[in-house]
Scaffold this motif. Structure first.
Motif, PDB file in Angstrom:
ATOM      1  N   ARG A   1       4.591  21.943 -44.902  1.00 43.30           N
ATOM      2  CA  ARG A   1       3.263  21.765 -44.319  1.00 43.30           C
ATOM      3  C   ARG A   1       2.658  20.432 -44.753  1.00 43.30           C
TER       4      ARG A   1
ATOM      5  N   ASP B   1      -2.484  17.795 -42.837  1.00 44.59           N
ATOM      6  CA  ASP B   1      -3.273  18.175 -41.658  1.00 44.59           C
ATOM      7  C   ASP B   1      -2.885  19.561 -41.129  1.00 44.59           C
ATOM      8  N   GLU B   2      -2.099  20.316 -41.899  1.00 45.61           N
ATOM      9  CA  GLU B   2      -1.694  21.692 -41.605  1.00 45.61           C
ATOM     10  C   GLU B   2      -0.572  21.820 -40.569  1.00 45.61           C
ATOM     11  N   THR B   3      -0.064  20.720 -40.015  1.00 46.14           N
ATOM     12  CA  THR B   3       1.088  20.815 -39.128  1.00 46.14           C
ATOM     13  C   THR B   3       2.343  20.975 -39.989  1.00 46.14           C
ATOM     14  N   THR B   4       3.394  21.512 -39.392  1.00 45.41           N
ATOM     15  CA  THR B   4       4.620  21.732 -40.154  1.00 45.41           C
ATOM     16  C   THR B   4       5.779  20.951 -39.540  1.00 45.41           C
ATOM     17  N   TYR B   5       6.793  20.723 -40.343  1.00 43.44           N
ATOM     18  CA  TYR B   5       8.028  20.074 -39.891  1.00 43.44           C
ATOM     19  C   TYR B   5       9.181  20.617 -40.739  1.00 43.44           C
TER      20      TYR B   5
END
Length: 71
Positions: free
Chosen positions: A25, A28-32
């Motif tokens: 995470r 900015d709270e997006t995941t990859y």
């Protein structure tokens, strides 16, 4: 990352090394996707080394390979 380390430590404990793909995470709270590789170095005080790699491109390449083979 903590979940991967916990699972990885169980795997590493028996084999001396382990790997796992997890979602990491960003701020900015997006995941990859990331590949986490753990290795145990023995001795008087055990030491763990972790290598973390961004797996985004690898996932894309693997998906493309599956698509091409299915065609």
């Amino acid at each position: 990352m903590r979940r991967a380390c916990a699972h990885g430590l169980q795997q590493v404990h028996g084999q001396g090394r382990g790997a796992r793909r997890i979602a990491h995470r960003r701020k900015d709270e997006t995941t990859y996707p990331v590949d986490v590789h753990l290795q145990l170095h023995g001795g008087d005080r055990p030491l763990f080394t972790a290598f973390v790699f961004d797996a985004t491109a690898r996932n894309r390449t693997e998906a493309e390979l599956v698509r091409v083979r299915a065609a």
